[in-house]
Structures are given as structure tokens and as C-alpha cells.
Design an enzyme around this catalytic site. Structure first.
Site, PDB file in Angstrom:
ATOM      1  N   TYR A   1       0.717  -1.515   0.042  1.00 25.57           N
ATOM      2  CA  TYR A   1      -0.203   0.144   0.194  1.00 25.57           C
ATOM      3  C   TYR A   1       0.334   1.457  -0.333  1.00 25.57           C
ATOM      4  O   TYR A   1       0.711   1.734   0.773  1.00 25.57           O
ATOM      5  CB  TYR A   1      -0.682  -0.029   1.038  1.00 25.57           C
ATOM      6  CG  TYR A   1      -2.471   0.920   1.186  1.00 25.57           C
ATOM      7  CD1 TYR A   1      -3.234   0.762  -0.010  1.00 25.57           C
ATOM      8  CD2 TYR A   1      -2.109   1.672   1.710  1.00 25.57           C
ATOM      9  CE1 TYR A   1      -4.273   1.452   0.043  1.00 25.57           C
ATOM     10  CE2 TYR A   1      -3.514   3.175   1.531  1.00 25.57           C
ATOM     11  CZ  TYR A   1      -4.261   2.348   0.306  1.00 25.57           C
ATOM     12  OH  TYR A   1      -5.591   3.999   0.633  1.00 25.57           O
TER      13      TYR A   1
ATOM     14  N   GLU B   1      11.408  25.528 -13.575  1.00 27.35           N
ATOM     15  CA  GLU B   1      11.031  25.685 -15.106  1.00 27.35           C
ATOM     16  C   GLU B   1      11.551  24.514 -15.607  1.00 27.35           C
ATOM     17  O   GLU B   1      10.556  24.432 -17.120  1.00 27.35           O
ATOM     18  CB  GLU B   1      12.054  26.854 -15.653  1.00 27.35           C
ATOM     19  CG  GLU B   1      11.677  28.481 -15.148  1.00 27.35           C
ATOM     20  CD  GLU B   1      12.346  29.360 -16.241  1.00 27.35           C
ATOM     21  OE1 GLU B   1      11.974  29.342 -17.362  1.00 27.35           O
ATOM     22  OE2 GLU B   1      12.524  30.800 -15.843  1.00 27.35           O
TER      23      GLU B   1
ATOM     24  N   ARG C   1       2.251  -5.916   6.092  1.00 26.10           N
ATOM     25  CA  ARG C   1       2.681  -6.771   6.933  1.00 26.10           C
ATOM     26  C   ARG C   1       2.170  -5.273   8.022  1.00 26.10           C
ATOM     27  O   ARG C   1       2.226  -4.076   7.811  1.00 26.10           O
ATOM     28  CB  ARG C   1       3.449  -6.538   7.103  1.00 26.10           C
ATOM     29  CG  ARG C   1       4.628  -7.284   6.739  1.00 26.10           C
ATOM     30  CD  ARG C   1       5.301  -7.716   6.266  1.00 26.10           C
ATOM     31  NE  ARG C   1       6.018  -9.353   5.931  1.00 26.10           N
ATOM     32  CZ  ARG C   1       6.847  -9.215   5.117  1.00 26.10           C
ATOM     33  NH1 ARG C   1       7.691  -8.555   4.782  1.00 26.10           N
ATOM     34  NH2 ARG C   1       7.152 -10.309   4.335  1.00 26.10           N
TER      35      ARG C   1
ATOM     36  N   GLY D   1       2.489   6.383  -8.624  1.00 24.57           N
ATOM     37  CA  GLY D   1       1.222   5.954  -8.230  1.00 24.57           C
ATOM     38  C   GLY D   1       0.725   7.228  -7.701  1.00 24.57           C
ATOM     39  O   GLY D   1      -0.577   7.322  -8.170  1.00 24.57           O
TER      40      GLY D   1
ATOM     41  N   HIS E   1       5.391  -4.475 -12.453  1.00 22.59           N
ATOM     42  CA  HIS E   1       6.613  -3.898 -12.883  1.00 22.59           C
ATOM     43  C   HIS E   1       7.534  -5.255 -13.071  1.00 22.59           C
ATOM     44  O   HIS E   1       6.841  -6.559 -12.568  1.00 22.59           O
ATOM     45  CB  HIS E   1       7.942  -3.394 -12.137  1.00 22.59           C
ATOM     46  CG  HIS E   1       8.741  -3.272 -12.998  1.00 22.59           C
ATOM     47  ND1 HIS E   1       8.783  -2.851 -13.933  1.00 22.59           N
ATOM     48  CD2 HIS E   1       9.917  -2.985 -12.041  1.00 22.59           C
ATOM     49  CE1 HIS E   1      10.695  -2.669 -14.661  1.00 22.59           C
ATOM     50  NE2 HIS E   1      11.233  -2.693 -13.319  1.00 22.59           N
TER      51      HIS E   1
END
Length: 338
Positions: free
Chosen positions: A25, A230, A48, A133, A107
Site C-alpha cells: 500500500y 522551470e 505487514r 502511483g 513492473h
């Protein structure tokens, strides 16, 4: 020519009948989980216990350990860091994957370099957004999307491409375009782009330009605006309509400097080094180096990260951005959420 698929080509109903486990997450994990849920999918988050557990719970998801999330799941999407994914897969995911389940990746690193080798009875595909993400989530919320790549590695069920298309559309990719590729092509081009242009090349160019101006006696603030701030304005023009679109928008003086001086910065020597880096990726040398670095606690990674954070351009930028309150509105990265 590649074929580009859109929402009309994907059947989301194929996913609405499946239990989806998102493992991880972080930046990608929170985007996939939230976008799929908003697309009407049944999503469980597997992490976890720790910071991500609380973030996912606060977002309203059913949260389980990776092992428990994988149990009974029809589709398991692996969105952990490349360096920890294989261990979690071997210890918690593989023993709990049911026959005929779909194992997905954003991936191809672990599949392409043989760190994860699923059984022949497992369907394996990739749905890889071509953007971070946080952008995947913010574009979805706007009603837009980030283009996605899909690839099928194993297809015992015979419908893995349809599932991959539905998944990519479910996270918003069908709004922008979905392109079919292979795990090898995605992995090697992604690593190359990150290293020589998008991350490594760009940040090194910005820092070198900043240092050159400051060492010549110009103020750090002016150097920051010219060499970092920029960049977004120029990239937005390129993103909108290509390099020629950017050149149409800038002054003739700037365009002449671009055309005549740019090739002196990125020249044949630069391209030769790019070829060496590509070879390191293709032969697996970079993957071996990175995995070895991770196995000993990431000393080089941590030292270089710390050195980058301590660069004077970071201090100057933090101070200048604090004077631009509008930049805090609708930030792409909110570390309290993901």
C-alpha cells in the site's frame, strides 16, 4: 504499429466477479486499491502491520497480512518494492495461491530476472501504469487516466489477456490507452528510462546546472528557478505536444540555444554511456548489483540518498516553495495517505 486498447475494449465485469488482493500500500498500491474499488471491484489490501496497515485501514479497506490476503483471492497484484517482493512471494503468497489464480505485477523486474518463478498452473500478467502511483490516483479522480502497459507471461486459463485489460481499465488506463508488450521489453526499457533520462539523467543535469551557476557567483535562488523550477513548465509543453510543441512556445533565442548548445551537453559520449547502461540492464548486471546492495543493507543507496537530500538545491528549493502557497493545493504526494 502497436494496438492501443481503450475502455470499450475491456470488460470490467470479468473482474467484478473476482476477489482481488493488492499486496502493498505504497505509491502504486494505494492507487490501484482505491481506483479498483471506485471501479466497483472487491478489494482487500495485504500488508505487514505498521504504517501502511493503518493508512489502508483509514482509507476503509479490509486489511490482512499478505498471506491471509492471498488465501482465497482470485487475483493477487504484487505492488511491493522490487527488492522485497521475491521474499514475500516465497514465504507468504506462493503457499496460499490457489490453482488457476491470477498473479499480477506492475513492473516485470522479478519475473524477467527470475526472482519469482510461479507454478505452471498460475496465470501471470502485468498491468503497468506509465507514471508514479500518486499520479495514477490523481488522474483517475479527475476522470482521466495514465496510459498502461499489459503483458501476459503464463495463460493456463486462456483468458489472462482479458483479465489484464480489465485490470488496466479498472485503474484508469483505458481512459488514456493500454498497449500490449512483454515482461522483457517493459522491464528493460523502464529501467533504462529511469536511469538515463527520467530520474538519473534529469536529476544529474539539474544539479550540474545549478552548481555551475552558483560556482560562477550567481545567487542560488536564480539558479534554482532556471535549472529546476522551470523544468515543469518545459516538460508540460513537451508532454502536451512533443518537442516541437515546446520549441514553438519558447522564444527564438531559446530555441536557437536549444538546437545549437543542447547537443554539446548530450553528445556522442553521453550516448556511448547510455549504451553501456543499457547493456548492464540487458545482461542482468544491474539487477545483480541492486539485489546484492539490498542483501547487505543498502549502504551505497542510503549514503547517496542522504548526500542528495543534503545538496544545497534541496535547502534553497524548500525555502522558495514555502513562499508559493498555491503549490500546496492538490499535491500529488501526500505521505499521510501513501
Amino acid at each position: 504499429m502497436v494496438t492501443v486498447y481503450y475502455e470499450k475494449d475491456a470488460k470490467l465485469d470479468i473482474l467484478k466477479k473476482k476477489k482481488i488482493a493488492i499486496i502493498g500500500y505504497g505509491s502504486q498500491g494505494h492507487a490501484h486499491a482505491n481506483n479498483l474499488r471506485d471501479s466497483g471491484m472487491d478489494v482487500t489490501v495485504g500488508v505487514r502491520q505498521g504504517g501502511s496497515w493503518e493508512k489502508a485501514k483509514k482509507a476503509g479497506f479490509q486489511v490482512k497480512t499478505p498471506a491471509d490476503a492471498a488465501k482465497g483471492a482470485d487475483l493477487v497484484m504484487m505492488l511491493l518494492p522490487d527488492e522485497t517482493m521475491a521474499g514475500t512471494y516465497r514465504e507468504e503468497i506462493a503457499p496460499n495461491l490457489k490453482k488457476g489464480a491470477y498473479l499480477a505485477f506492475a513492473h516485470g523486474f522479478n519475473i524477467h530476472f527470475g526472482q519469482i518463478v510461479p507454478g505452471a498452473e498460475i496465470n501471470v500478467f502485468m498491468a503497468a501504469p506509465k507514471g508514479p502511483g500518486h499520479l495514477v490516483r490523481s488522474e483517475y479522480e479527475k476522470g482521466s487516466g495514465v496510459p498502461c502497459l499489459i503483458a501476459v507471461q503464463q495463460d493456463p486459463s486462456g483468458d489472462t489477456k482479458k483479465v489484464a485489460l480489465a485490470y488496466a481499465a479498472g485503474i484508469g488506463g483505458g481512459r488514456a490507452g493500454i498497449i500490449e508488450t512483454s515482461f522483457r521489453e517493459e522491464t528493460e526499457t523502464d529501467l533504462f528510462g529511469e536511469q538515463v533520462v527520467l530520474c538519473g539523467g534529469l536529476t544529474s543535469l539539474i544539479q550540474a546546472g545549478f552548481e555551475t551557476l552558483v560556482e560562477a557567483g550567481y545567487t542560488p535562488e536564480m539558479a534554482y528557478f532556471e535549472c529546476l523550477h522551470e523544468v515543469k513548465l518545459i516538460v508540460d509543453l513537451i508532454y502536451e505536444g512533443g518537442i516541437s510543441n515546446m520549441r514553438y512556445s519558447i522564444s527564438n533565442t531559446a530555441q536557437y540555444g536549444d538546437l545549437t548548445r543542447g547537443p554539446r551537453i548530450v553528445d556522442g559520449r553521453t550516448k556511448d554511456e547510455m549504451k553501456k547502461i543499457l547493456n548492464e540492464i540487458q545482461t542482468g548486471e544491474f539487477a545483480r548489483e541492486w539485489l546484492l546492495e539490498c542483501s547487505v543493507g543498502k549502504p551505497v543507496f542510503n549514503a547517496l540518498t542522504r548526500r542528495g537530500e543534503e545538496h544545497s538545491i534541496e535547502e534553497v528549493g524548500k525555502r522558495l516553495r514555502s513562499m508559493m502557497p498555491w503549490m500546496k493545493k492538490k499535491k500529488l504526494v501526500d505521505r499521510s495517505k501513501a
